[in-house]
Design an enzyme around this catalytic site. Structure first.
Site, mmCIF file in Angstrom:
data_model
loop_
_atom_site.group_PDB
_atom_site.id
_atom_site.type_symbol
_atom_site.label_atom_id
_atom_site.label_comp_id
_atom_site.label_asym_id
_atom_site.label_seq_id
_atom_site.Cartn_x
_atom_site.Cartn_y
_atom_site.Cartn_z
ATOM 1 N N VAL A 174 -1.137 24.484 35.725
ATOM 2 C CA VAL A 174 0.274 24.810 35.917
ATOM 3 C C VAL A 174 0.324 25.776 37.106
ATOM 4 O O VAL A 174 -0.378 26.791 37.117
ATOM 5 C CB VAL A 174 0.885 25.456 34.667
ATOM 6 C CG1 VAL A 174 2.347 25.793 34.906
ATOM 7 C CG2 VAL A 174 0.751 24.524 33.467
ATOM 8 N N ASP A 218 4.118 23.207 18.043
ATOM 9 C CA ASP A 218 3.096 24.074 18.614
ATOM 10 C C ASP A 218 3.684 25.452 18.907
ATOM 11 O O ASP A 218 3.429 26.036 19.955
ATOM 12 C CB ASP A 218 2.544 23.423 19.902
ATOM 13 C CG ASP A 218 1.189 23.989 20.289
ATOM 14 O OD1 ASP A 218 0.657 24.827 19.536
ATOM 15 O OD2 ASP A 218 0.679 23.611 21.356
ATOM 16 N N LEU A 253 -0.829 29.326 37.670
ATOM 17 C CA LEU A 253 -0.290 30.162 36.598
ATOM 18 C C LEU A 253 -1.127 30.048 35.330
ATOM 19 O O LEU A 253 -1.273 30.989 34.569
ATOM 20 C CB LEU A 253 1.141 29.728 36.259
ATOM 21 C CG LEU A 253 2.255 30.076 37.235
ATOM 22 C CD1 LEU A 253 3.502 29.278 36.914
ATOM 23 C CD2 LEU A 253 2.556 31.566 37.181
ATOM 24 N N GLY A 254 -1.654 28.867 35.090
ATOM 25 C CA GLY A 254 -2.427 28.655 33.876
ATOM 26 C C GLY A 254 -2.951 27.236 33.840
ATOM 27 O O GLY A 254 -2.750 26.465 34.784
ATOM 28 N N PHE A 272 -3.753 18.672 30.434
ATOM 29 C CA PHE A 272 -3.998 17.604 31.405
ATOM 30 C C PHE A 272 -4.097 18.088 32.845
ATOM 31 O O PHE A 272 -4.172 17.290 33.761
ATOM 32 C CB PHE A 272 -2.881 16.552 31.308
ATOM 33 C CG PHE A 272 -2.874 15.873 29.984
ATOM 34 C CD1 PHE A 272 -3.841 14.943 29.661
ATOM 35 C CD2 PHE A 272 -1.913 16.184 29.043
ATOM 36 C CE1 PHE A 272 -3.857 14.327 28.427
ATOM 37 C CE2 PHE A 272 -1.917 15.571 27.806
ATOM 38 C CZ PHE A 272 -2.891 14.638 27.488
ATOM 39 N N LYS A 296 3.781 21.732 36.309
ATOM 40 C CA LYS A 296 2.646 21.224 35.546
ATOM 41 C C LYS A 296 2.081 20.042 36.316
ATOM 42 O O LYS A 296 2.811 19.084 36.589
ATOM 43 C CB LYS A 296 3.135 20.786 34.165
ATOM 44 C CG LYS A 296 2.052 20.663 33.151
ATOM 45 C CD LYS A 296 2.628 20.423 31.758
ATOM 46 C CE LYS A 296 2.591 21.660 30.915
ATOM 47 N NZ LYS A 296 2.779 21.423 29.479
HETATM 48 P P1 AMP Z 1 1.072 24.601 28.967
HETATM 49 O O1 AMP Z 1 0.344 23.434 29.473
HETATM 50 O O2 AMP Z 1 2.541 24.358 28.818
HETATM 51 O O3 AMP Z 1 0.452 25.184 27.725
HETATM 52 O O4 AMP Z 1 0.948 25.754 30.077
HETATM 53 C C1 AMP Z 1 -0.292 26.370 30.372
HETATM 54 C C2 AMP Z 1 -0.044 27.743 30.949
HETATM 55 O O5 AMP Z 1 0.689 27.633 32.159
HETATM 56 C C3 AMP Z 1 0.798 28.656 30.070
HETATM 57 O O6 AMP Z 1 0.010 29.331 29.137
HETATM 58 C C4 AMP Z 1 1.399 29.602 31.070
HETATM 59 O O7 AMP Z 1 0.483 30.608 31.409
HETATM 60 C C5 AMP Z 1 1.609 28.715 32.283
HETATM 61 N N1 AMP Z 1 2.966 28.191 32.308
HETATM 62 C C6 AMP Z 1 3.387 27.031 31.775
HETATM 63 N N2 AMP Z 1 4.693 26.847 31.985
HETATM 64 C C7 AMP Z 1 5.143 27.918 32.655
HETATM 65 C C8 AMP Z 1 6.419 28.336 33.154
HETATM 66 N N3 AMP Z 1 7.493 27.570 32.997
HETATM 67 N N4 AMP Z 1 6.502 29.521 33.788
HETATM 68 C C9 AMP Z 1 5.411 30.290 33.922
HETATM 69 N N5 AMP Z 1 4.182 29.966 33.495
HETATM 70 C C10 AMP Z 1 4.032 28.793 32.867
#
Ligand code: AMP
Length: 680
Positions: A429, A536, A421-422, A426, A446
């Site tokens: 996701v 953030d 997803l992203g 660390f 994550k």
């Molecule tokens: P983060 O580490 O929380 O910044 O997450 C990195 C990326 O993962 C985010 O920008 C989203 O694209 C994706 N992501 C994180 N959490 C979720 C979630 N609960 N549902 C869908 N995509 C997510």
């Protein structure tokens, strides 16, 4: 819901009977003489004050909310300081993410032996007198609670060691759920008229109250006396699971709700003080031996226990000169003592740097300690765009699973990973599914790359904080899974970051943009009420479940704030999102909900600018100079003046002049409706 929680600890009849009767006993912390139970910060201060307030005099108390955390209250230089001892997701206890211990007793012993990160060594336990019992809940002692939990576990044919050990919190909720029936303030199903009659008969007194079951058999009502008048409030039972006064915080049992409003006015005209006793309550209470012999704090009290000389130190905690490390500029070095200087009384002392710099641990506290001047109960968003029902329909897939899994680690075979997803700081996701007792839910996971220990610590910290949060506009955590690498399993917000959505949907109507703002504001108000600073907030960290349903995510930088010290003090600039930060964050590393308000203003600006980058390509120092000279982000194209005025108010240099989230919500709601009607 609760049936499912039971299934976690249920064992087939006759299975491993030896284990079934192993009672691990009451956790040792509850029997410590310096442990007072779930008393408020004010009560702790009163107790330490009446006992002489000498430096290093300390007591331990359990947090009112969240369940499972503790606070250490300690006297120092005529003041009382409070440290929050957090229960981490792995069941260990820590202060400010320092070393972790099996229980708060071990933690205190450690810091007594000279590894001091406190203002002074917790040197003198302020012990209860022999006839005082620690209060678990108002009207319920730990011993009684333990007996009831044991009884419940046995009735469920559960392993005692497991039910009272790792499953303790789930079992506790099961036991507390019907505990109101045994409380003096619960009058069962009586009419409103009868309730008024009983309260009047017992005499008006601010905060005197009754809770009764309503005739619909589904809801409850709180009637309280304040300023010589009767006030009535509905208590809703949400999905048969949680109890809340309309628009107020949700609690897993009525007894927890009553404790909360005993400690905090939180929208009521005054705190709940004295129960108006139900006529039959003596019989019920004595039957199960629930009344405290000599409660430390009765409902109507405020009277601290009688003074008692501090008891001598246990062997493990021989008096030693306090060692206070200087606050590190980056990272913490809690063991390095500053050079000693003579103390006023000639005893070995320490050179104490100015207050703000000498406390390596943040003095934290929990939500019981927020100010009580808020009025969350009676405000509501009439006709708010995303109704509760809408949200609950969308979230129903996750309802009734959290309780089961949150206090447990998920097993690796329960979590099936699919695509990416992203990427986070660390690791990646990933999208996936999580198999639970009797359903499978879509999740975002994550994952930690390279099993990096620093990353593991960060993810666990994020999980610990997320575990406390439960709001429709905040991404909820489902559980933590320790497989080949550590995984944080969360609700899936399928449509991803709002920023990307904005960039792709330049046709978005203003009412739709304001709808997003309103939902973010709602989530942020909740965080504020839970003493959490997000740190953030930006459109990249708002995720969309649907085009009309946003959730705040990414709690990697979030922290609990101490209402005592009013802000979170970060140790040094890290990878900070400077363009979203208020000046006091950048200059003094101070964060509180008013610095989140500044970031909210920038987030509104991003929304109205369809995901544009704030401040163009200005460098951090240029941005600071720009702001200090009174400049602000320019009004986005076609932005309504009233929306821009909200942004400007969020960017007041003086944080006291910025609005709170709850103040902004009605304005945003009004604008949403106006734009929606005209389809702007
Ligand atoms: P983060 O580490 O929380 O910044 O997450 C990195 C990326 O993962 C985010 O920008 C989203 O694209 C994706 N992501 C994180 N959490 C979720 C979630 N609960 N549902 C869908 N995509 C997510």
């Amino acid at each position: 819901m609760f049936k499912k929680a039971i299934s976690f600890i249920h064992r087939p009849p006759g299975a491993n009977n030896g284990e079934m009767d192993e009672d691990p006993g009451i956790p040792r912390v509850y029997s410590e003489p310096y442990f007072y139970g779930r008393i408020t910060r004010q009560e702790a201060e009163d107790i330490l004050t009446v006992n002489g307030k000498q430096d290093g005099l300390y007591l331990l108390r359990e947090s009112i909310t969240p369940l499972g955390n503790f606070s250490l209250s300690m006297a120092f230089q005529g003041n009382i300081v409070h440290y929050s001892i957090e229960k981490k997701i792995d069941g260990q206890y820590t202060i400010a993410d320092d070393m972790a211990f099996t229980d708060p007793v071990a933690l205190i012993h450690h810091y007594q032996s000279g590894h001091c990160g406190f203002v002074t060594v917790p040197r003198f336990p302020c012990s209860r007198s022999a006839d005082q019992e620690a209060v678990a809940f108002r009207g319920l002692s730990y011993n009684d609670l333990h007996s009831l939990m044991k009884e419940k576990a046995r009735s469920m044919n559960a392993s005692l060691s497991r039910a009272l050990g790792t499953m303790r919190e789930s079992l506790l909720i099961l036991v507390l759920r019907n505990m109101h029936e045994r409380m003096p303030w619960y009058h069962g199903e009586i009419t409103r008229e009868e309730c008024i009659r009983r309260l009047e008969e017992s005499g008006h007194e601010d905060g005197k109250f009754i809770i009764r079951k309503r005739a619909d058999n589904q809801t409850f009502a709180l009637t309280m006396s304040c300023d010589g008048q009767m006030r009535h409030y509905f208590i809703l039972v949400n999905d048969g699971e949680t109890y809340s006064i309309e628009n107020g915080q949700r609690f897993k049992a009525l007894i927890i709700l009553v404790d909360h409003y005993h400690n905090k006015r939180d929208g009521l005209p005054c705190k709940l003080t004295t129960p108006c006793p139900a006529p039959n309550i003596r019989h019920q209470v004595f039957e199960i031996n629930l009344l405290l012999k000599n409660p430390v704090c009765e409902f109507s009290s405020g009277t601290p226990p009688r003074p008692k000389p501090p008891s001598s130190l246990p062997d493990i905690a021989k008096p030693i000169p306090p060692r206070l490390p200087p606050i590190p500029s980056s990272g913490r070095t809690p063991d390095r003592p500053p050079p000693p200087v003579p103390a006023p009384n000639g005893a070995p002392g320490v050179d104490i740097p100015p207050r703000e710099k000498r406390i390596p641990f943040m003095e934290k506290s929990t939500s019981e300690e927020t100010t009580d001047d808020e009025d969350t109960v009676k405000t509501c968003l009439p006709d708010s765009p995303m109704t509760h029902e809408d949200a609950e329909k969308l979230e129903s897939v996750y309802i009734d699973i959290r309780e089961d899994v949150m206090s447990n680690d998920l097993q690796p075979e329960q979590v099936i990973l699919e695509g990416k997803l992203g990427s986070g700081q660390f690791g990646e996701v990933k999208k996936g599914v999580c198999h639970l007792v009797n359903k499978t839910v879509p999740v975002a996971v994550k994952t930690l790359k390279n099993n990096d220990p620093a990353g593991e610590k960060e993810i666990l910290r994020e999980a610990t904080l997320m575990k406390r949060l439960d709001h429709q506009h905040i991404v909820r955590m489902i559980g933590v899974c320790k497989g080949e690498s550590l995984m944080l399993v969360m609700e899936l917000a399928e449509l991803g970051p709002l920023k990307k959505y904005l960039e792709k949907h330049l046709e978005m109507k203003v009412w739709h943009q304001v709808e997003m703002m309103l939902q973010i504001c709602d989530g942020m108000q909740y965080l504020e009420s839970r003493d959490v600073v997000h740190r953030d907030l930006a459109t990249r960290n708002v995720l969309l479940v649907t085009e009309h349903f946003a959730k705040i995510s990414d709690f990697g930088m979030s922290r609990m704030v101490d209402s005592n010290s009013e802000y979170y003090h970060a140790h040094g600039p890290g990878r900070w999102p400077l363009m979203w930060y208020a000046p006091e964050c950048l200059y003094y590393h101070k964060f509180d909900s008013k610095s989140d308000v500044w970031s909210f203003g920038v987030t509104l600006w991003e929304i109205m600018s369809f995901g544009a980058r704030p401040y163009d390509r200005k460098r951090p120092q240029e941005i600071l100079n720009f702001i200090e000279s009174g400049n602000r982000l320019r009004k986005p194209k076609n932005c309504d003046d009233r929306l821009y005025n909200i942004m400007l108010s969020c960017w007041a240099l003086e944080k006291g002049k910025r609005p709170t989230f709850r103040e902004m919500k009605p304005t945003l709601d009004h604008l949403y409706k106006e734009f929606k009607i005209t389809n702007m």
